[in-house]
Write an enzyme that holds these catalytic residues in place. Structure first.
Site, short mmCIF file in Angstrom:
data_model
loop_
_atom_site.label_atom_id
_atom_site.label_comp_id
_atom_site.label_asym_id
_atom_site.label_seq_id
_atom_site.Cartn_x
_atom_site.Cartn_y
_atom_site.Cartn_z
N TYR A 49 0.84 -1.22 0.00
CA TYR A 49 0.00 0.00 0.00
C TYR A 49 0.86 1.26 0.00
O TYR A 49 0.35 2.37 -0.22
CB TYR A 49 -0.95 0.05 1.22
N HIS A 107 0.87 -11.81 2.30
CA HIS A 107 -0.21 -11.10 1.61
C HIS A 107 -0.96 -11.98 0.60
O HIS A 107 -2.19 -11.94 0.53
CB HIS A 107 0.36 -9.86 0.89
N ASN A 138 -5.53 -14.31 1.57
CA ASN A 138 -5.86 -14.88 0.26
C ASN A 138 -5.48 -16.36 0.17
O ASN A 138 -5.20 -16.86 -0.93
CB ASN A 138 -5.19 -14.07 -0.86
N GLN A 158 -6.83 -13.60 6.14
CA GLN A 158 -7.56 -12.41 5.68
C GLN A 158 -7.99 -12.63 4.23
O GLN A 158 -7.13 -12.78 3.36
CB GLN A 158 -6.68 -11.15 5.80
N PRO A 186 -15.03 -5.61 2.90
CA PRO A 186 -16.29 -6.07 3.50
C PRO A 186 -17.52 -5.42 2.86
O PRO A 186 -18.61 -5.98 2.93
CB PRO A 186 -16.15 -5.64 4.97
N GLY A 188 -17.68 -4.95 -0.27
CA GLY A 188 -17.61 -5.29 -1.69
C GLY A 188 -17.16 -4.10 -2.51
O GLY A 188 -17.58 -3.91 -3.64
N ILE A 234 -16.26 6.91 8.15
CA ILE A 234 -15.35 6.24 9.09
C ILE A 234 -16.09 6.02 10.41
O ILE A 234 -16.05 4.94 11.00
CB ILE A 234 -14.06 7.08 9.28
N GLU A 236 -19.49 6.18 10.85
CA GLU A 236 -20.67 5.33 10.59
C GLU A 236 -20.29 3.86 10.63
O GLU A 236 -20.97 3.03 11.26
CB GLU A 236 -21.24 5.69 9.20
N ASN A 237 -19.19 3.52 10.02
CA ASN A 237 -18.76 2.11 9.98
C ASN A 237 -18.39 1.62 11.38
O ASN A 237 -18.73 0.49 11.76
CB ASN A 237 -17.58 1.94 9.02
N1 LIG Z 1 -5.41 -8.82 1.87
C1 LIG Z 1 -5.76 -8.33 0.69
O1 LIG Z 1 -5.36 -8.84 -0.37
C2 LIG Z 1 -6.68 -7.15 0.65
C3 LIG Z 1 -7.31 -6.80 -0.57
C4 LIG Z 1 -8.18 -5.71 -0.54
C5 LIG Z 1 -8.41 -5.02 0.63
N2 LIG Z 1 -7.76 -5.36 1.79
C6 LIG Z 1 -7.95 -4.61 3.05
O2 LIG Z 1 -9.33 -4.43 3.26
C7 LIG Z 1 -9.62 -3.05 3.39
C8 LIG Z 1 -11.02 -2.75 2.90
O3 LIG Z 1 -11.19 -3.17 1.55
P1 LIG Z 1 -11.39 -2.13 0.35
O4 LIG Z 1 -10.76 -0.87 0.78
O5 LIG Z 1 -10.92 -2.73 -0.89
O6 LIG Z 1 -12.97 -2.05 0.18
P2 LIG Z 1 -14.25 -1.73 1.12
O7 LIG Z 1 -13.85 -1.36 2.51
O8 LIG Z 1 -15.20 -2.84 0.91
O9 LIG Z 1 -14.86 -0.48 0.36
C9 LIG Z 1 -14.21 0.76 0.32
C10 LIG Z 1 -15.06 1.69 -0.52
O10 LIG Z 1 -16.36 1.84 0.09
C11 LIG Z 1 -16.62 3.22 0.34
N3 LIG Z 1 -17.27 3.29 1.66
C12 LIG Z 1 -16.69 3.04 2.87
N4 LIG Z 1 -17.60 3.19 3.86
C13 LIG Z 1 -18.77 3.57 3.27
C14 LIG Z 1 -20.04 3.91 3.78
N5 LIG Z 1 -20.30 3.88 5.09
N6 LIG Z 1 -21.00 4.26 2.89
C15 LIG Z 1 -20.75 4.28 1.56
N7 LIG Z 1 -19.55 3.98 1.02
C16 LIG Z 1 -18.56 3.62 1.88
C17 LIG Z 1 -15.28 3.93 0.32
O11 LIG Z 1 -15.44 5.25 -0.18
P3 LIG Z 1 -14.72 6.58 0.43
O12 LIG Z 1 -13.30 6.22 0.79
O13 LIG Z 1 -14.81 7.54 -0.72
O14 LIG Z 1 -15.52 7.00 1.62
C18 LIG Z 1 -14.47 3.07 -0.65
O15 LIG Z 1 -14.72 3.49 -1.99
C19 LIG Z 1 -8.50 -2.39 2.58
O16 LIG Z 1 -8.38 -1.02 2.88
C20 LIG Z 1 -7.33 -3.22 3.00
O17 LIG Z 1 -6.89 -2.81 4.29
C21 LIG Z 1 -6.91 -6.43 1.81
#
Ligand SMILES: NC(=O)c1ccc[n+]([C@@H]2O[C@H](COP(=O)([O-])OP(=O)(O)OC[C@H]3O[C@@H](n4cnc5c(N)ncnc54)[C@H](OP(=O)(O)O)[C@@H]3O)[C@@H](O)[C@H]2O)c1
Length: 270
Positions: A49, A107, A138, A158, A186, A188, A234, A236-237
């Site tokens: 990252y 990872h 993964n 994870q 989480p 999607g 942030i 709200e979640n």
């Molecule tokens: N191990 C791995 O290979 C792997 C792969 C992917 C992700 N991850 C980890 O998982 C974390 C989360 O996954 P992700 O970032 O891909 O996706 P996510 O958390 O499912 O979704 C993030 C997206 O959702 C939006 N969002 C967040 N909260 C919201 C809410 N309350 N209402 C509406 N939209 C909302 C965010 O927009 P805004 O930012 O514009 O608010 C962002 O565009 C990553 O940051 C990382 O730490 C790990």
């Protein structure tokens, strides 16, 4: 008080964490600071990252003591060889401005290096107090079975998990082996938020669709790590655990039709 799950390694892991992918520089540092102020105590980053320093800056400006924070990072695919795990982790510690990492993950599975070699180095880091728990990311069932042959204890896997990709079989397998699942992406990546069932349940519980998803994840024994750069989201979640979803409704989310995984950045079929 922070709600936690007990890891096999004997460490308490907060159930609600803050994901930091794509959050770099000042935006990343600000988001991390805000998340800690709101109450998150688990931060999820990765070498790939490119934001270890931003995470460290956010921690510093929040004023939250290091020992109150559970820090996860992940080893990049180029660094799976024994000596590379040791040197890369030394760098992570410097970048994160800390003496220890709470949870270090592989990872992605990597066929180029036997997993036992990577885990051997991680075990040495654990024995030396540089990391507190060992995990993977993964990993499918057969990758986990490979780790069982090494004798090194894996506490966490994870993986991508959200209502439209719920990892049912892998969750059952991990539960049998005492491995805690962290649900990444989480929400999607936002794709699951419009699902009619979630909108219906959000209305029923006076919550929002993201809150319903995150509550379901934790109710099913998994850690959630949503990411957002938006202060209101942030918060709200983080507030998604302030209500209880009835089992009949959790079962309806469990039964949601399954789609394809969003993330395919690595190899699964070997
Ligand atoms: N191990 C791995 O290979 C792997 C792969 C992917 C992700 N991850 C980890 O998982 C974390 C989360 O996954 P992700 O970032 O891909 O996706 P996510 O958390 O499912 O979704 C993030 C997206 O959702 C939006 N969002 C967040 N909260 C919201 C809410 N309350 N209402 C509406 N939209 C909302 C965010 O927009 P805004 O930012 O514009 O608010 C962002 O565009 C990553 O940051 C990382 O730490 C790990």
């Amino acid at each position: 008080m922070t709600k936690t799950f007990a890891l096999k390694a004997g460490v308490a892991m907060p159930v609600m964490g803050f994901g930091t992918s794509r959050l770099t520089g000042n935006v990343g540092a600000e988001a991390v600071r805000h998340a800690l102020e709101v109450g998150y105590r688990l931060l999820d980053t990765a070498d790939s990252y490119g934001n270890h320093e931003a995470v460290a800056a956010g921690i510093k400006s929040s004023g939250v003591p290091r020992e109150e924070i559970f820090l996860t990072t992940k080893i990049d695919g180029d660094d799976h060889a024994y000596k590379d795990v040791l040197s890369a982790t030394k760098r992570y510690l410097e970048e994160l401005n800390t003496d220890y990492i709470d949870l270090l993950l592989i990872h992605w599975p990597n066929r180029a290096v036997p997993v036992g070699e990577t885990l051997k180095a991680m075990q040495e880091l654990k024995d030396a107090g540089k990391i507190r728990a060992i995990g993977v990311s993964n990993f499918t069932r057969h990758h986990l079975e490979d780790t069982f042959q090494t004798g090194v204890e894996v506490s966490v896997n994870q993986v991508e998990t959200h209502p439209a990709f719920n990892q049912k079989d892998l969750r059952e397998f991990c539960a049998e082996h005492g491995i805690i699942i962290t649900a990444y992406a989480p929400l999607g990546r936002g794709a699951d938020l419009e699902l009619p069932l979630l909108v219906e349940l959000a209305n029923k519980y006076g919550a929002t669709a993201p809150q319903i998803i995150l509550n379901w994840i934790v109710s099913r024994g998994m850690v959630a790590i949503p990411r957002s750069k938006t202060p209101e989201r942030i918060k709200e979640n983080f507030e998604s655990l302030d209500f209880t979803i009835e089992e009949t409704d959790l079962l309806r989310i469990d039964a949601f039709p399954q789609g394809k995984r969003i993330f395919s950045g690595g190899e699964f079929d070997y």
